[in-house]
Design an enzyme around this catalytic site. Structure first.
Site, PDB file in Angstrom:
ATOM      1  N   SER A 116      -9.014   3.742   1.295  1.00  0.00           N
ATOM      2  CA  SER A 116      -9.439   2.553   0.782  1.00  0.00           C
ATOM      3  C   SER A 116      -9.338   2.349  -0.817  1.00  0.00           C
ATOM      4  O   SER A 116      -9.633   3.105  -1.461  1.00  0.00           O
ATOM      5  CB  SER A 116     -11.250   2.335   1.183  1.00  0.00           C
ATOM      6  OG  SER A 116     -11.551   1.178   0.663  1.00  0.00           O
TER       7      SER A 116
ATOM      8  N   MET B  83       0.848  -1.298  -0.239  1.00  0.00           N
ATOM      9  CA  MET B  83      -0.188  -0.008  -0.047  1.00  0.00           C
ATOM     10  C   MET B  83       0.846   1.273   0.116  1.00  0.00           C
ATOM     11  O   MET B  83       0.744   2.343  -0.679  1.00  0.00           O
ATOM     12  CB  MET B  83      -1.044  -0.047   1.382  1.00  0.00           C
ATOM     13  CG  MET B  83      -1.983  -1.010   1.124  1.00  0.00           C
ATOM     14  SD  MET B  83      -3.447  -0.241  -0.244  1.00  0.00           S
ATOM     15  CE  MET B  83      -3.929   0.931   0.612  1.00  0.00           C
TER      16      MET B  83
ATOM     17  N   HIS C  16     -16.766   2.185   7.077  1.00  0.00           N
ATOM     18  CA  HIS C  16     -16.465   1.713   5.692  1.00  0.00           C
ATOM     19  C   HIS C  16     -16.342   0.194   5.706  1.00  0.00           C
ATOM     20  O   HIS C  16     -16.811  -0.864   4.979  1.00  0.00           O
ATOM     21  CB  HIS C  16     -15.586   2.280   5.085  1.00  0.00           C
ATOM     22  CG  HIS C  16     -15.204   1.660   3.537  1.00  0.00           C
ATOM     23  ND1 HIS C  16     -14.276   0.726   3.700  1.00  0.00           N
ATOM     24  CD2 HIS C  16     -15.145   1.965   2.401  1.00  0.00           C
ATOM     25  CE1 HIS C  16     -13.854   0.435   2.370  1.00  0.00           C
ATOM     26  NE2 HIS C  16     -14.615   1.217   1.519  1.00  0.00           N
ATOM     27  N   ASN C  17     -15.323  -0.295   6.469  1.00  0.00           N
ATOM     28  CA  ASN C  17     -14.743  -1.646   6.515  1.00  0.00           C
ATOM     29  C   ASN C  17     -15.669  -2.545   7.164  1.00  0.00           C
ATOM     30  O   ASN C  17     -15.900  -3.709   6.687  1.00  0.00           O
ATOM     31  CB  ASN C  17     -13.449  -1.440   7.231  1.00  0.00           C
ATOM     32  CG  ASN C  17     -12.384  -1.156   6.301  1.00  0.00           C
ATOM     33  OD1 ASN C  17     -12.350  -0.325   5.459  1.00  0.00           O
ATOM     34  ND2 ASN C  17     -11.071  -1.693   6.874  1.00  0.00           N
TER      35      ASN C  17
ATOM     36  N   ARG D 202     -17.193 -14.652  10.488  1.00  0.00           N
ATOM     37  CA  ARG D 202     -15.676 -15.068  10.094  1.00  0.00           C
ATOM     38  C   ARG D 202     -15.187 -15.639  11.527  1.00  0.00           C
ATOM     39  O   ARG D 202     -14.260 -16.511  11.450  1.00  0.00           O
ATOM     40  CB  ARG D 202     -15.047 -13.712   9.976  1.00  0.00           C
ATOM     41  CG  ARG D 202     -15.245 -12.736   8.668  1.00  0.00           C
ATOM     42  CD  ARG D 202     -14.180 -11.841   8.389  1.00  0.00           C
ATOM     43  NE  ARG D 202     -14.708 -11.201   7.404  1.00  0.00           N
ATOM     44  CZ  ARG D 202     -14.021 -10.133   6.830  1.00  0.00           C
ATOM     45  NH1 ARG D 202     -12.756 -10.122   7.125  1.00  0.00           N
ATOM     46  NH2 ARG D 202     -14.386  -9.475   5.579  1.00  0.00           N
TER      47      ARG D 202
ATOM     48  N   LYS E  34     -13.580   5.365   8.163  1.00  0.00           N
ATOM     49  CA  LYS E  34     -13.145   4.192   7.458  1.00  0.00           C
ATOM     50  C   LYS E  34     -13.214   2.954   8.207  1.00  0.00           C
ATOM     51  O   LYS E  34     -13.617   1.963   7.410  1.00  0.00           O
ATOM     52  CB  LYS E  34     -11.344   4.450   7.460  1.00  0.00           C
ATOM     53  CG  LYS E  34     -10.733   3.396   6.765  1.00  0.00           C
ATOM     54  CD  LYS E  34     -11.172   2.982   5.341  1.00  0.00           C
ATOM     55  CE  LYS E  34     -10.023   2.263   4.608  1.00  0.00           C
ATOM     56  NZ  LYS E  34      -9.581   0.967   5.328  1.00  0.00           N
TER      57      LYS E  34
ATOM     58  N   GLU F 233     -18.178  -3.169   4.385  1.00  0.00           N
ATOM     59  CA  GLU F 233     -17.339  -4.013   3.412  1.00  0.00           C
ATOM     60  C   GLU F 233     -17.748  -5.544   4.094  1.00  0.00           C
ATOM     61  O   GLU F 233     -17.676  -6.435   3.483  1.00  0.00           O
ATOM     62  CB  GLU F 233     -16.001  -3.709   3.523  1.00  0.00           C
ATOM     63  CG  GLU F 233     -14.911  -4.516   2.587  1.00  0.00           C
ATOM     64  CD  GLU F 233     -13.694  -4.228   2.699  1.00  0.00           C
ATOM     65  OE1 GLU F 233     -12.725  -4.943   2.953  1.00  0.00           O
ATOM     66  OE2 GLU F 233     -13.364  -3.072   2.570  1.00  0.00           O
TER      67      GLU F 233
ATOM     68  N   VAL G 269       2.279   2.484   8.369  1.00  0.00           N
ATOM     69  CA  VAL G 269       2.844   1.177   9.233  1.00  0.00           C
ATOM     70  C   VAL G 269       1.747   0.796   9.894  1.00  0.00           C
ATOM     71  O   VAL G 269       0.495   1.046  10.120  1.00  0.00           O
ATOM     72  CB  VAL G 269       3.820   1.810  10.122  1.00  0.00           C
ATOM     73  CG1 VAL G 269       4.744   2.320   9.433  1.00  0.00           C
ATOM     74  CG2 VAL G 269       3.259   2.804  10.971  1.00  0.00           C
TER      75      VAL G 269
END
Length: 465
Positions: free
Chosen positions: A119, A4, A176-177, A278, A173, A180, A65
């Protein structure tokens, strides 16, 4: 200078910016300059001192990082080398609470800090991601133009905007995930229903997803689901999905979303069930033990599942997932005084990010037109869309239950919609039980106030206000 970081650096360089690069393992930065030096103006910095010295003031330093202690360690090394007014932009997946802490700590030293959600994966980082910066306005004035140029664009509009102060960018974010997670699990459950009760093979299901991607379901995740399902393993000749271990991993953002939603009191049931799915998939030892113990149980009868019902159900469930995510953003924004505009989010998620979809254009229009609506599901467009597809969603969940096919997100989404639609919920009994064993009190529907029933005495009611 992991994937990334190096791709984002290349993105900046490709747009004509002079980019100084540093990595603790110098060879990684060296390979970037060696392999891609012809893409732009790179300066190799072998130390943080070299990096800081190579930049014009006010310096704009993007850090990518590992979240947590790794980010703190880099900041601790970097800050003593900076001057007042310099900017540190954390573009990793940091927890928003850490970003708020770092913002305040660096502000005391005169250093400006930005928590920048990014993203799009490795391709997005290179070709244009969706970028969600959280920082002060003066910081964005210095940093924003670089981020906007590097971001994806729709109709010449950047998929990047100032989300709000301090941790707002990383909060968005995170949500957002979470969306997702829900979206991916819904696609996986759709595949499972098409393959199990539906009796289709992966290549056939890939064709279904390709067809759907030309409809209102058009999205990046549906598109790549077709690619994954059509792939054949080179060693065995079997469908790729049949040789992959069925234990999904996670890096923590879904879990953060659910934990934060609980703190805020916002029901994000689709995201929660996707996260739990998951966890269940990875609990292979317990799965094996229970499967062996229950193998003598009567198998559920087969149930037919309609491809068209699944198409409609998937759309409705996706809408609910976005609605729950936007609800969480609204409540989080109010809690932290961020003043986030939900329409900005749907607009910058239209391209570059993992959850990009045709649906987001309609969401943007609905949110802008009905800003006072308490939920996306209360806007006329999406209230009608979900209402029309609710029978199909109900048939899909019924088929899943009848066939013994786990569909936790579909089931949770249906239960959530039914709960919102119900005139009365059984929470009245819950309140009665709480008052009985713990004197937690309750409110009445026919008069104002807070009350308690003397359950252990004569069961008379007293004013508990």
């Amino acid at each position: 200078m992991a994937v990334m970081g190096r791709n984002l650096a290349r993105n900046f360089a490709r747009h004509g910016f002079r980019v100084a690069v540093h990595n603790r393992t110098t060879s990684k930065a060296e390979s970037l300059v060696r392999d891609f030096g012809d893409e732009g103006d790179f300066t190799l910095a072998r130390s943080l001192e070299d990096l800081v010295g190579a930049l014009e003031r006010p310096r704009r330093i993007v850090v990518m990082v590992k979240a947590g202690e790794g980010t703190d360690a880099v900041i601790d090394e970097l800050v003593p080398l900076l001057d007042e007014g310099d900017i540190v932009a954390d573009a990793g997946n940091a927890h928003f609470a850490d970003t708020r802490r770092r913002h305040d700590a660096l502000a005391e030293k005169g250093i400006r800090y930005a928590g920048v959600g990014v993203s799009g994966g490795e391709v997005g980082a290179l070709e244009g991601p969706s970028i969600m910066p959280g920082c002060d306005g003066d910081t964005y004035a210095e940093l924003g133009p670089f981020l906007e140029v590097a971001s994806a664009h729709v109709d010449d509009e950047p998929c990047c905007t100032l989300i709000g102060p301090d941790g707002a960018g990383h909060f968005v974010k995170m949500v957002h995930n979470g969306i997702e997670y829900s979206d991916m699990q819904l696609i996986a459950e759709t595949y499972d229903l098409l393959r199990g009760p539906g009796g289709q093979e992966p290549a056939d299901i890939a064709d279904v997803f390709r067809e759907w991607n030309g409809t209102e379901l058009e999205s990046y995740l549906v598109e790549i689901a077709a690619e994954v399902l059509s792939h054949t393993d080179g060693d065995t000749g079997r469908p790729f999905v049949d040789v992959v271990r069925d234990a999904a991993e996670q890096k923590g953002t879904g879990r953060w979303t659910v934990q934060t939603a609980l703190d805020l009191g916002v029901p994000v049931t689709g995201i929660a069930e996707a996260t739990m799915a998951r966890s269940t998939s990875g609990d292979t030892e317990r799965r094996s033990a229970v499967r062996e113990a229950l193998e003598v149980a009567q198998e559920p009868a087969g149930a037919e599942v309609s491809v068209d019902d699944l198409r409609q159900a998937l759309y409705a469930a996706k809408v609910v997932s976005y609605a729950q995510g936007l609800d969480m953003v609204r409540d989080g924004s109010a809690e932290h005084d961020w003043d986030i505009d939900p329409a900005d989010l749907s607009r910058i998620w239209r391209d570059g990010c993992i959850i990009r979809a045709r649906l987001l254009g309609d969401i943007t229009d609905a949110v802008e037109e009905h800003r006072d609506a308490p939920s996306l599901l209360a806007t006329p467009t999406f209230a009608a869309a979900v209402a029309d597809r609710l029978p199909a969603l109900r048939r899909v969940v019924t088929a899943a239950v009848a066939s013994g096919t786990p569909a936790p997100v579909y089931s949770a989404v249906l239960a959530y919609v039914d709960a919102l639609r119900a005139e009365r919920l059984p929470a009245a009994l819950v309140q009665g039980l709480r008052d009985y064993f713990g004197a937690h009190t309750y409110e009445r529907v026919d008069r104002e106030g807070t009350f308690h029933t003397l359950w252990a005495e004569d069961r008379s009611e007293v004013d508990a206000g």
